[in-house]
Design an enzyme around this catalytic site. Sequence first.
Site, PDB file in Angstrom:
ATOM      1  N   ASP A   1     -10.716   5.651  -5.217  1.00  0.00           N
ATOM      2  CA  ASP A   1     -11.308   6.915  -4.771  1.00  0.00           C
ATOM      3  C   ASP A   1     -12.398   6.591  -3.748  1.00  0.00           C
ATOM      4  O   ASP A   1     -12.120   6.364  -2.580  1.00  0.00           O
ATOM      5  CB  ASP A   1     -11.840   7.631  -6.020  1.00  0.00           C
ATOM      6  CG  ASP A   1     -12.385   9.014  -5.739  1.00  0.00           C
ATOM      7  OD1 ASP A   1     -12.035   9.595  -4.711  1.00  0.00           O
ATOM      8  OD2 ASP A   1     -13.172   9.525  -6.571  1.00  0.00           O
TER       9      ASP A   1
ATOM     10  N   LYS B   1      -6.837   7.657  -2.737  1.00  0.00           N
ATOM     11  CA  LYS B   1      -7.498   8.864  -2.218  1.00  0.00           C
ATOM     12  C   LYS B   1      -8.292   8.428  -0.987  1.00  0.00           C
ATOM     13  O   LYS B   1      -9.524   8.365  -1.038  1.00  0.00           O
ATOM     14  CB  LYS B   1      -8.477   9.422  -3.264  1.00  0.00           C
ATOM     15  CG  LYS B   1      -7.837  10.137  -4.441  1.00  0.00           C
ATOM     16  CD  LYS B   1      -8.950  10.646  -5.359  1.00  0.00           C
ATOM     17  CE  LYS B   1      -8.468  11.708  -6.307  1.00  0.00           C
ATOM     18  NZ  LYS B   1      -9.556  12.126  -7.235  1.00  0.00           N
TER      19      LYS B   1
ATOM     20  N   LYS C   1      -9.329   0.993 -18.500  1.00  0.00           N
ATOM     21  CA  LYS C   1      -8.145   1.383 -19.224  1.00  0.00           C
ATOM     22  C   LYS C   1      -7.098   2.051 -18.338  1.00  0.00           C
ATOM     23  O   LYS C   1      -5.927   2.153 -18.705  1.00  0.00           O
ATOM     24  CB  LYS C   1      -8.545   2.385 -20.341  1.00  0.00           C
ATOM     25  CG  LYS C   1      -9.438   1.786 -21.390  1.00  0.00           C
ATOM     26  CD  LYS C   1      -9.842   2.863 -22.397  1.00  0.00           C
ATOM     27  CE  LYS C   1     -11.325   3.021 -22.332  1.00  0.00           C
ATOM     28  NZ  LYS C   1     -11.874   4.031 -23.250  1.00  0.00           N
ATOM     29  N   GLY C   2      -7.531   2.544 -17.176  1.00  0.00           N
ATOM     30  CA  GLY C   2      -6.663   3.411 -16.373  1.00  0.00           C
ATOM     31  C   GLY C   2      -5.333   2.808 -15.969  1.00  0.00           C
ATOM     32  O   GLY C   2      -4.337   3.512 -15.852  1.00  0.00           O
TER      33      GLY C   2
ATOM     34  N   GLU D   1      -4.806  -1.609 -10.074  1.00  0.00           N
ATOM     35  CA  GLU D   1      -5.745  -0.505 -10.298  1.00  0.00           C
ATOM     36  C   GLU D   1      -4.997   0.808 -10.440  1.00  0.00           C
ATOM     37  O   GLU D   1      -3.961   0.994  -9.804  1.00  0.00           O
ATOM     38  CB  GLU D   1      -6.628  -0.368  -9.051  1.00  0.00           C
ATOM     39  CG  GLU D   1      -7.840  -1.266  -9.052  1.00  0.00           C
ATOM     40  CD  GLU D   1      -9.072  -0.484  -9.440  1.00  0.00           C
ATOM     41  OE1 GLU D   1      -9.023   0.271 -10.439  1.00  0.00           O
ATOM     42  OE2 GLU D   1     -10.082  -0.630  -8.746  1.00  0.00           O
ATOM     43  N   ASP D   2      -5.564   1.744 -11.192  1.00  0.00           N
ATOM     44  CA  ASP D   2      -4.954   3.069 -11.292  1.00  0.00           C
ATOM     45  C   ASP D   2      -5.132   3.871 -10.008  1.00  0.00           C
ATOM     46  O   ASP D   2      -4.175   4.357  -9.425  1.00  0.00           O
ATOM     47  CB  ASP D   2      -5.525   3.836 -12.509  1.00  0.00           C
ATOM     48  CG  ASP D   2      -7.054   3.916 -12.533  1.00  0.00           C
ATOM     49  OD1 ASP D   2      -7.738   3.318 -11.666  1.00  0.00           O
ATOM     50  OD2 ASP D   2      -7.587   4.595 -13.448  1.00  0.00           O
TER      51      ASP D   2
ATOM     52  N   ASP E   1      -7.764   9.593 -16.747  1.00  0.00           N
ATOM     53  CA  ASP E   1      -8.393  10.436 -17.760  1.00  0.00           C
ATOM     54  C   ASP E   1      -9.343  11.450 -17.169  1.00  0.00           C
ATOM     55  O   ASP E   1      -9.870  11.283 -16.064  1.00  0.00           O
ATOM     56  CB  ASP E   1      -9.197   9.565 -18.735  1.00  0.00           C
ATOM     57  CG  ASP E   1     -10.477   9.016 -18.086  1.00  0.00           C
ATOM     58  OD1 ASP E   1     -10.376   8.360 -17.029  1.00  0.00           O
ATOM     59  OD2 ASP E   1     -11.574   9.263 -18.620  1.00  0.00           O
TER      60      ASP E   1
ATOM     61  N   ARG F   1      -4.833  10.409 -20.942  1.00  0.00           N
ATOM     62  CA  ARG F   1      -4.261   9.141 -20.455  1.00  0.00           C
ATOM     63  C   ARG F   1      -2.807   8.986 -20.896  1.00  0.00           C
ATOM     64  O   ARG F   1      -2.026   8.280 -20.276  1.00  0.00           O
ATOM     65  CB  ARG F   1      -5.052   7.945 -21.011  1.00  0.00           C
ATOM     66  CG  ARG F   1      -6.479   7.829 -20.494  1.00  0.00           C
ATOM     67  CD  ARG F   1      -7.028   6.455 -20.866  1.00  0.00           C
ATOM     68  NE  ARG F   1      -8.484   6.367 -20.759  1.00  0.00           N
ATOM     69  CZ  ARG F   1      -9.144   6.079 -19.638  1.00  0.00           C
ATOM     70  NH1 ARG F   1      -8.483   5.866 -18.520  1.00  0.00           N
ATOM     71  NH2 ARG F   1     -10.460   5.994 -19.647  1.00  0.00           N
TER      72      ARG F   1
ATOM     73  N   PHE G   1      -8.231  16.582  -8.833  1.00  0.00           N
ATOM     74  CA  PHE G   1      -8.610  15.620  -9.861  1.00  0.00           C
ATOM     75  C   PHE G   1      -7.394  15.429 -10.743  1.00  0.00           C
ATOM     76  O   PHE G   1      -6.868  16.384 -11.313  1.00  0.00           O
ATOM     77  CB  PHE G   1      -9.819  16.099 -10.674  1.00  0.00           C
ATOM     78  CG  PHE G   1     -10.340  15.001 -11.551  1.00  0.00           C
ATOM     79  CD1 PHE G   1     -11.241  14.070 -11.048  1.00  0.00           C
ATOM     80  CD2 PHE G   1      -9.894  14.862 -12.863  1.00  0.00           C
ATOM     81  CE1 PHE G   1     -11.692  13.016 -11.843  1.00  0.00           C
ATOM     82  CE2 PHE G   1     -10.343  13.811 -13.659  1.00  0.00           C
ATOM     83  CZ  PHE G   1     -11.244  12.889 -13.144  1.00  0.00           C
TER      84      PHE G   1
HETATM   85  P1  IMP Z   1     -14.020   4.604  -7.167  1.00  0.00           P
HETATM   86  O1  IMP Z   1     -14.879   3.500  -7.654  1.00  0.00           O
HETATM   87  O2  IMP Z   1     -14.791   5.800  -6.658  1.00  0.00           O
HETATM   88  O3  IMP Z   1     -12.929   4.179  -6.203  1.00  0.00           O
HETATM   89  O4  IMP Z   1     -13.335   5.228  -8.425  1.00  0.00           O
HETATM   90  C1  IMP Z   1     -12.344   4.623  -9.130  1.00  0.00           C
HETATM   91  C2  IMP Z   1     -12.339   5.166 -10.544  1.00  0.00           C
HETATM   92  O5  IMP Z   1     -12.731   6.557 -10.587  1.00  0.00           O
HETATM   93  C3  IMP Z   1     -10.938   5.106 -11.090  1.00  0.00           C
HETATM   94  O6  IMP Z   1     -10.645   3.859 -11.667  1.00  0.00           O
HETATM   95  C4  IMP Z   1     -10.953   6.279 -12.066  1.00  0.00           C
HETATM   96  O7  IMP Z   1     -11.465   5.853 -13.322  1.00  0.00           O
HETATM   97  C5  IMP Z   1     -11.913   7.282 -11.477  1.00  0.00           C
HETATM   98  N1  IMP Z   1     -11.213   8.367 -10.710  1.00  0.00           N
HETATM   99  C6  IMP Z   1     -11.290   8.652  -9.397  1.00  0.00           C
HETATM  100  N2  IMP Z   1     -10.519   9.707  -9.068  1.00  0.00           N
HETATM  101  C7  IMP Z   1      -9.927  10.099 -10.217  1.00  0.00           C
HETATM  102  C8  IMP Z   1      -8.978  11.153 -10.548  1.00  0.00           C
HETATM  103  O8  IMP Z   1      -8.507  11.958  -9.722  1.00  0.00           O
HETATM  104  N3  IMP Z   1      -8.626  11.241 -11.858  1.00  0.00           N
HETATM  105  C9  IMP Z   1      -9.083  10.380 -12.820  1.00  0.00           C
HETATM  106  N4  IMP Z   1      -9.945   9.385 -12.553  1.00  0.00           N
HETATM  107  C10 IMP Z   1     -10.367   9.252 -11.267  1.00  0.00           C
HETATM  108 MG    MG Z   2     -11.907   6.940 -15.520  1.00  0.00          MG
END
Ligand code: IMP
Ligand code: MG
Length: 184
Positions: A107, A135, A46-47, A103-104, A164, A170, A157
């Site tokens: 991380d 990030k 949803k992000g 993508e939102d 979210d 959101r 965060f």
């Molecule tokens: P990754 O798989 O670790 O790259 O994480 C990606 C997902 O983690 C994103 O699509 C978000 O849903 C969540 N996420 C990572 N950092 C944040 C943040 O600072 N705020 C909100 N959601 C986050």
């Molecule tokens: Mg999330």
Amino acid sequence: MRAHAVPSLGKMVFSEEDIARAVARLGAEIRDRNNGLPLLMIGVLKGALPFAADLMRALGDYPLTIDFMVVSSYGAGRSGDVNVRLLKDLEQNPAGHHLLLVEDIVDEGHTLAYLLNNLRSRQAASIQSCALIDKPFHRVVDVKPDYVGLRAPEDAFLVGYGLDFQENFRNLPHIRQLRDHIPT
Ligand code: IMP
Ligand code: MG
């Protein structure tokens, strides 16, 4: 904290104007690099809901079709196993299409890596990825979005504009930090 208590909001990190500027720049970059080649934009819900909606309009009359995937990551944590689950797939077969994955936030990189592997295995003609927020200092999997809108401050965060905390926030039009430190 009570089960339904939601932490309060902290300082503003990206204003509506910051986001609008980043989205406009990304739209221009995507146009420039793709030279009129028709793209299939895939919004990762949803992000990425507000970001995909704004980015597609920043692309204006560019030849574009859209589709969505819903994914969810469990067990996030610097050292733990992360499990990305596909909750809703594309409506159309991506084979032969030039994809723009939207993508939102990237991380640790698990979600983007999962999506790239998934789409590559289905014979997409090409795949580019665009993240509103990066990030890079948290990366566990070696992936890098082709287009990045904004870089997050370290150890923040972020919530709002699709992002979210436990499904809350959101709907904020800008992006803020939570007041209390949330371990990620
Ligand atoms: P990754 O798989 O670790 O790259 O994480 C990606 C997902 O983690 C994103 O699509 C978000 O849903 C969540 N996420 C990572 N950092 C944040 C943040 O600072 N705020 C909100 N959601 C986050
Ligand atoms: Mg999330």
